[in-house]
Write an enzyme that holds these catalytic residues in place. Structure first.
Site, short mmCIF file in Angstrom:
data_model
loop_
_atom_site.label_atom_id
_atom_site.label_comp_id
_atom_site.label_asym_id
_atom_site.label_seq_id
_atom_site.Cartn_x
_atom_site.Cartn_y
_atom_site.Cartn_z
N HIS A 1 -7.56 9.38 -2.09
CA HIS A 1 -6.79 9.33 -0.64
C HIS A 1 -7.48 9.88 0.47
O HIS A 1 -7.57 9.79 1.42
CB HIS A 1 -5.22 10.06 -0.98
CG HIS A 1 -4.70 9.49 0.29
ND1 HIS A 1 -2.97 9.68 0.20
CD2 HIS A 1 -4.54 9.34 1.50
CE1 HIS A 1 -2.60 9.42 1.15
NE2 HIS A 1 -3.31 8.75 2.13
N LYS B 1 -2.85 6.10 -4.27
CA LYS B 1 -3.73 7.10 -4.03
C LYS B 1 -3.39 8.53 -4.47
O LYS B 1 -2.06 8.77 -4.46
CB LYS B 1 -3.94 7.06 -2.67
CG LYS B 1 -4.07 5.69 -1.83
CD LYS B 1 -4.10 5.84 -0.21
CE LYS B 1 -3.51 4.54 0.45
NZ LYS B 1 -2.05 4.37 0.61
N TYR C 1 3.29 9.59 -0.50
CA TYR C 1 4.56 8.74 -0.05
C TYR C 1 6.02 9.14 -0.47
O TYR C 1 6.78 8.62 0.11
CB TYR C 1 4.07 7.58 0.39
CG TYR C 1 2.83 7.28 0.99
CD1 TYR C 1 2.04 8.11 1.63
CD2 TYR C 1 2.48 5.77 1.08
CE1 TYR C 1 0.76 7.73 2.36
CE2 TYR C 1 1.33 5.30 1.79
CZ TYR C 1 0.45 6.43 2.41
OH TYR C 1 -0.67 6.01 2.96
N ASP D 1 0.77 -1.17 0.04
CA ASP D 1 0.05 0.19 0.11
C ASP D 1 0.89 1.10 -0.14
O ASP D 1 1.44 1.45 0.94
CB ASP D 1 -0.87 0.10 1.35
CG ASP D 1 -1.86 1.10 1.09
OD1 ASP D 1 -2.72 1.14 0.58
OD2 ASP D 1 -1.49 2.08 2.02
#
Length: 259
Positions: free
Chosen positions: A93, A60, A35, A30
């Site tokens: 997200h 996301k 990120y 994930d």
């Protein structure tokens, strides 16, 4: 979708962590555009001995990139960073962008699915009113809603809605961000001769969620998925369920109440 995934939020050695995870049985990663490690996740998939189709990868898009055209461009950018020809699951997200942009983003993801760039469309941090706006727009409901879930923050109304509409519930922060000193957690762990993190992952699985524990430590990555050879009793589950504190139990941003 594999039942347990490795979360890589704030993981700055994501390639190494993913490779370690693959070695101990994970087949689900994930990540997210925010990120900044999609490239590392893709490199790990390519450097592993596994086939691409045997690994389930989620990414996301955050609200600052929401919109129809920007989302389509974002999907292409994620594919390029990952080095993939398709993404298994693409989530919105967060719901901060408002109804119009949320729906435009969702429509763009559905187009990307029709084009074969993503396999499934989902959301994250969506409450009932966010999910209902999708249905009111005449669109298919998402395959997944990823929300904060652990014994202290059980988000029961969202979970019940998702279950009644066949939406898979993924649990982020299932390990309570390491805040695991509660005596009930330790009592259950001692009864099973397990560590508390394993109890939390097992609780999530038995609730029917898909937990996404995160760690960059090899030993912890391995132990967090070593949860399929024991079962919590009905009494254990009842004790853990009683820990729910509603919104006060949240340990993350948990933006489900965004308008």
């Amino acid at each position: 979708m594999p039942l347990v995934g490795l979360g890589v939020y704030q993981n700055y050695t994501a390639k190494e962590s993913c490779l370690e995870a693959f070695e101990v049985g994970y087949r689900h990663i994930d990540t997210a555009q925010a990120y900044s490690n999609e490239t590392h996740v893709g490199a790990a998939v390519r450097d592993s001995a596994l086939k691409r189709e045997d690994i389930f990868v989620t990414t996301k898009c955050t609200s600052r990139t929401h919109g129809y055209e920007s989302t389509l461009k974002g999907v292409d950018a994620s594919l390029q960073r990952l080095g993939f020809t398709y993404i298994d699951l693409f989530l919105i997200h967060d719901p901060f962008s408002g109804t119009e942009r949320r729906l435009a983003t969702y429509r763009a993801l559905q187009e990307a699915k029709r084009d074969g760039k993503i396999r499934d469309v989902g959301v994250s941090n969506y409450n009932l009113h966010h999910l209902e706006e999708i249905r009111a727009a005449g669109l298919d409901l998402p395959a997944v809603n990823q929300i904060e879930l652990h014994p202290f923050c059980q988000q029961v109304p969202i979970v019940e809605y998702c279950r009644s509409h066949s939406i898979i519930v993924q649990a982020y922060s299932p390990l309570v961000r390491g805040q695991m000193d509660h005596p009930v957690l330790h009592a259950v762990a001692e009864r099973h001769n397990r560590d508390v993190a394993q109890i939390l992952v097992r609780w999530s699985l038995q609730k029917g969620f898909v937990p996404l524990p995160k760690s960059s430590r090899p030993a912890r990555i391995a132990s967090n998925v070593d949860v399929f050879n024991f079962e919590l009793s009905a009494g254990d589950m009842e004790e853990l369920d009683k820990l729910d504190r509603g919104k006060d139990g949240s340990v993350t941003w948990n933006p489900v109440d965004a308008p």
